[in-house]
Design a protein around this motif. Structure first.
Motif, PDB file in Angstrom:
ATOM      1  N   SER A 406       0.814  -1.217   0.000  1.00 32.42           N
ATOM      2  CA  SER A 406       0.000   0.000   0.000  1.00 32.42           C
ATOM      3  C   SER A 406       0.847   1.267   0.000  1.00 32.42           C
ATOM      4  N   ASP A 407       2.051   1.221   0.567  1.00 37.32           N
ATOM      5  CA  ASP A 407       2.915   2.403   0.642  1.00 37.32           C
ATOM      6  C   ASP A 407       4.358   1.914   0.649  1.00 37.32           C
ATOM      7  N   ILE A 408       5.039   2.038  -0.477  1.00 37.50           N
ATOM      8  CA  ILE A 408       6.379   1.459  -0.601  1.00 37.50           C
ATOM      9  C   ILE A 408       7.401   2.531  -0.960  1.00 37.50           C
ATOM     10  N   LYS A 409       8.659   2.178  -0.746  1.00 33.81           N
ATOM     11  CA  LYS A 409       9.765   3.056  -1.116  1.00 33.81           C
ATOM     12  C   LYS A 409      10.872   2.191  -1.712  1.00 33.81           C
ATOM     13  N   THR A 410      11.804   2.808  -2.374  1.00 37.29           N
ATOM     14  CA  THR A 410      12.916   2.096  -3.004  1.00 37.29           C
ATOM     15  C   THR A 410      14.183   2.294  -2.186  1.00 37.29           C
ATOM     16  N   VAL A 411      14.871   1.189  -1.890  1.00 35.59           N
ATOM     17  CA  VAL A 411      16.149   1.243  -1.184  1.00 35.59           C
ATOM     18  C   VAL A 411      17.188   0.517  -2.022  1.00 35.59           C
ATOM     19  N   VAL A 412      18.438   0.924  -1.873  1.00 36.26           N
ATOM     20  CA  VAL A 412      19.535   0.323  -2.626  1.00 36.26           C
ATOM     21  C   VAL A 412      20.239  -0.703  -1.738  1.00 36.26           C
ATOM     22  N   THR A 413      20.336  -1.943  -2.222  1.00 38.84           N
ATOM     23  CA  THR A 413      21.019  -3.012  -1.504  1.00 38.84           C
ATOM     24  C   THR A 413      22.216  -3.480  -2.324  1.00 38.84           C
ATOM     25  N   GLY A 414      22.927  -4.473  -1.819  1.00 41.66           N
ATOM     26  CA  GLY A 414      24.088  -4.987  -2.529  1.00 41.66           C
ATOM     27  C   GLY A 414      23.746  -5.622  -3.853  1.00 41.66           C
ATOM     28  N   THR A 415      22.508  -6.048  -4.013  1.00 48.40           N
ATOM     29  CA  THR A 415      22.078  -6.670  -5.267  1.00 48.40           C
ATOM     30  C   THR A 415      21.306  -5.706  -6.162  1.00 48.40           C
ATOM     31  N   GLY A 416      21.202  -4.434  -5.737  1.00 50.10           N
ATOM     32  CA  GLY A 416      20.500  -3.458  -6.555  1.00 50.10           C
ATOM     33  C   GLY A 416      19.318  -2.862  -5.817  1.00 50.10           C
ATOM     34  N   PRO A 417      18.595  -1.964  -6.441  1.00 47.40           N
ATOM     35  CA  PRO A 417      17.443  -1.330  -5.783  1.00 47.40           C
ATOM     36  C   PRO A 417      16.262  -2.296  -5.651  1.00 47.40           C
ATOM     37  N   ILE A 418      15.606  -2.235  -4.516  1.00 39.56           N
ATOM     38  CA  ILE A 418      14.398  -3.029  -4.296  1.00 39.56           C
ATOM     39  C   ILE A 418      13.358  -2.151  -3.622  1.00 39.56           C
ATOM     40  N   GLU A 419      12.112  -2.584  -3.700  1.00 38.13           N
ATOM     41  CA  GLU A 419      11.014  -1.852  -3.082  1.00 38.13           C
ATOM     42  C   GLU A 419      10.624  -2.529  -1.776  1.00 38.13           C
ATOM     43  N   VAL A 420      10.455  -1.718  -0.748  1.00 36.14           N
ATOM     44  CA  VAL A 420      10.050  -2.221   0.571  1.00 36.14           C
ATOM     45  C   VAL A 420       8.953  -1.313   1.118  1.00 36.14           C
ATOM     46  N   PRO A 421       8.127  -1.816   2.036  1.00 36.08           N
ATOM     47  CA  PRO A 421       7.126  -0.951   2.663  1.00 36.08           C
ATOM     48  C   PRO A 421       7.795   0.109   3.531  1.00 36.08           C
ATOM     49  N   VAL A 422       7.144   1.243   3.676  1.00 37.72           N
ATOM     50  CA  VAL A 422       7.631   2.236   4.633  1.00 37.72           C
ATOM     51  C   VAL A 422       7.348   1.714   6.038  1.00 37.72           C
ATOM     52  N   GLU A 423       8.052   2.260   7.023  1.00 38.45           N
ATOM     53  CA  GLU A 423       7.938   1.741   8.389  1.00 38.45           C
ATOM     54  C   GLU A 423       6.518   1.871   8.931  1.00 38.45           C
ATOM     55  N   GLY A 424       5.816   2.920   8.526  1.00 38.98           N
ATOM     56  CA  GLY A 424       4.453   3.115   9.016  1.00 38.98           C
ATOM     57  C   GLY A 424       3.515   1.979   8.659  1.00 38.98           C
ATOM     58  N   VAL A 425       3.787   1.262   7.564  1.00 35.37           N
ATOM     59  CA  VAL A 425       2.951   0.125   7.174  1.00 35.37           C
ATOM     60  C   VAL A 425       2.993  -0.950   8.262  1.00 35.37           C
ATOM     61  N   TYR A 426       4.183  -1.203   8.797  1.00 33.46           N
ATOM     62  CA  TYR A 426       4.289  -2.213   9.850  1.00 33.46           C
ATOM     63  C   TYR A 426       3.563  -1.772  11.117  1.00 33.46           C
ATOM     64  N   ASN A 427       3.599  -0.482  11.403  1.00 32.32           N
ATOM     65  CA  ASN A 427       2.826   0.000  12.547  1.00 32.32           C
ATOM     66  C   ASN A 427       1.336  -0.266  12.351  1.00 32.32           C
ATOM     67  N   GLU A 428       0.847  -0.050  11.131  1.00 29.84           N
ATOM     68  CA  GLU A 428      -0.561  -0.341  10.834  1.00 29.84           C
ATOM     69  C   GLU A 428      -0.859  -1.832  10.980  1.00 29.84           C
ATOM     70  N   ILE A 429       0.058  -2.679  10.509  1.00 29.29           N
ATOM     71  CA  ILE A 429      -0.139  -4.125  10.601  1.00 29.29           C
ATOM     72  C   ILE A 429      -0.217  -4.557  12.064  1.00 29.29           C
ATOM     73  N   PHE A 430       0.727  -4.088  12.873  1.00 25.29           N
ATOM     74  CA  PHE A 430       0.742  -4.505  14.272  1.00 25.29           C
ATOM     75  C   PHE A 430      -0.455  -3.949  15.042  1.00 25.29           C
ATOM     76  N   LEU A 431      -0.871  -2.734  14.734  1.00 23.97           N
ATOM     77  CA  LEU A 431      -2.066  -2.185  15.385  1.00 23.97           C
ATOM     78  C   LEU A 431      -3.313  -2.963  14.992  1.00 23.97           C
ATOM     79  N   LEU A 432      -3.356  -3.451  13.750  1.00 20.34           N
ATOM     80  CA  LEU A 432      -4.481  -4.294  13.332  1.00 20.34           C
ATOM     81  C   LEU A 432      -4.528  -5.562  14.181  1.00 20.34           C
TER      82      LEU A 432
END
Length: 454
Positions: A406-432
């Motif tokens: 629902s809300d993702i961002k791109t980060v650069v890793t050793g294997t190249g850029p990947i998309e991951v959820p922003v931290e707020g998504v996990y807060n929503e998951i845990f609050l659910l």
């Protein structure tokens, strides 16, 4: 009976960490191999109520050994096949194992003396939560470094043989007789399958797609309505409509749905969070081995040790108190994951508390049910409760999957850029998860249990 509970939860969840590896080794797509989990839910929903009724009619040992035999056949097929189609068939056969739980509750209700019944049921149900915890650890270890995924199925073969050996010690007693409503069972299987399929596949198909998702929901509504209509008029109903209207039974099933959803939210959310790659701004970049041993194993060990204690607590204070306490403990675990997830120790402690909360809920729900249904309804009542937990888990998995994109961002890793959820998504998951643990506690709190029935 506790061995059976452990077995079925292991079978349900062991393959989950190995799904990407299974797709690679079978040269198929992740979407195709994902059916190895979906088909278990469908098979369990179709067969669990029928197994409970067959045990009540023909004898629980016969039904128990029959389910174990089908499960063993599925495990052997999965261990020997190199075809994705046969693998899915193997998982469908394994899904029948979820019918062991209501049969186990019926066996205990018949065989155990009254002063040990609640504790025995609690220990057996706790073994399910232990198996669910260890399944993720075992699946990751058996497929470490790209090992053959069929090791998972050989483990299932071993466990099936052990539980079959234990089952030979069961006394063979005839059931009270009666008839099995196979037409009603078919309607229930159709309705539940049509309900679960779009829940588990809706994210992939698209929730607004008319043909697969909305069409199947329509079929589910029609089939389940027809099932209730038939049960109200059948002289030998699969599920007595009066039981469905029973307030405590409704409360236990509502709690089961909420616990099933919260459990999947806890396990999926925590697993994805701790494995978030470096550069995400959160998480610990844990690999599969570290996830299993550092983050998941302590909770599994705690649940194992807590099983007998929870049985004693249910026996002493009653299932309602234990279920409410478990829901509140789960609330604390999810709030801790929401607001204190920067250190490994905090996350591990939160997962341990969450595992204990789930174990408490699993230990208390069967006892709460049995106190409010007739003896001959024990198997069916626990079957319906198992299905509500399964549906809750399917909804939880679908919701977590939707939130993760629902809300993702791109980060650069050793294997190249990947998309991951922003931290707020996990807060929503845990609050659910916190919300549904509270809902489970609230449902249990509404049950009015008289001292005599307890």
């Amino acid at each position: 009976m506790a061995g059976a509970g452990f077995l079925l939860s292991m079978i349900q969840s062991t393959v989950v960490p190995a799904l990407p590896l299974m797709a690679a080794q079978l040269n198929t797509s992740p979407a195709t191999v994902a059916w190895a989990t979906t088909v278990v839910l469908l098979s369990a929903s179709a067969m669990t109520p029928l197994m409970g009724r067959l045990g009540d009619v023909y004898g629980h040992k016969v039904a128990f050994v029959g389910v174990l035999t089908v499960t063993l056949a599925g495990s052997l097929l999965g261990a020997l096949t190199h075809s994705v189609g046969l693998l899915i068939l193997a998982r469908a056969l394994q899904g029948v194992s979820l019918g062991l739980f209501p049969l186990a509750m019926s066996v205990l209700h018949r065989e155990m003396p009254s002063h040990r019944l609640a504790g025995s049921m609690a220990i057996t149900a706790s073994a399910m939560s232990v198996g669910g915890c260890l399944a993720l650890v075992a699946g990751g270890l058996l497929t470490l470094n790209g090992a053959d995924y069929r090791r998972i199925f050989w483990l299932s073969v071993l466990l099936c043989c052990l539980v079959l050996l234990l089952a030979t010690r069961l006394p063979r007693r005839r059931g009270p007789g009666g008839r099995v409503d196979y037409a009603g069972a078919a309607l229930l299987a159709l309705g539940l399958s049509a309900l679960l399929l779009p829940i588990s596949q809706g994210e992939r198909w698209g929730w607004a797609s008319a043909a697969p998702v909305l069409g199947l929901f329509g079929i589910a509504a029609f089939a389940l309505s027809a099932f209730v209509w038939r049960q109200a008029r059948s002289p030998h109903p699969l599920v007595a409509v009066g039981m469905l209207k029973n307030g405590p039974v409704l409360a236990a099933n509502a709690a089961g749905f909420c616990v099933g959803l919260a459990m999947l939210v806890l396990y999926m959310g925590a697993t994805y969070f701790v494995q978030a790659p470096a550069g995400s701004g959160y998480g610990f970049a844990a690999d599969g081995l570290r996830t299993a041993f550092v983050y998941m194993l302590p909770g599994a060990i705690a649940a194992i040790l807590a099983g007998p204690v929870l049985g004693s607590l249910v026996q002493r204070f009653g299932p309602k108190i234990v279920l409410v306490s478990g829901g509140l403990a789960g609330l604390g675990a999810m709030l801790m994951l929401t607001f204190r997830h920067d250190a490994t120790a905090d996350v591990v402690i939160a997962i341990v508390i969450g595992d204990l909360a789930i174990a408490a809920a699993y230990a208390s729900m069967p006892v709460l049910l049995v106190a409010h249904v007739r003896p001959e309804e024990t198997g069916v009542a626990n079957s319906i409760n198992s299905i509500t937990r399964t549906n809750g888990g399917a909804v939880g998995a679908a919701v977590v999957g939707a939130l993760m994109v629902s809300d993702i961002k791109t980060v650069v890793t050793g294997t190249g850029p990947i998309e991951v959820p922003v931290e707020g998504v996990y807060n929503e998951i845990f609050l659910l998860g916190a919300v549904f643990f509270v809902a489970a506690a609230a449902a249990a709190a509404l049950v009015r249990t008289s001292p005599n029935r307890t």
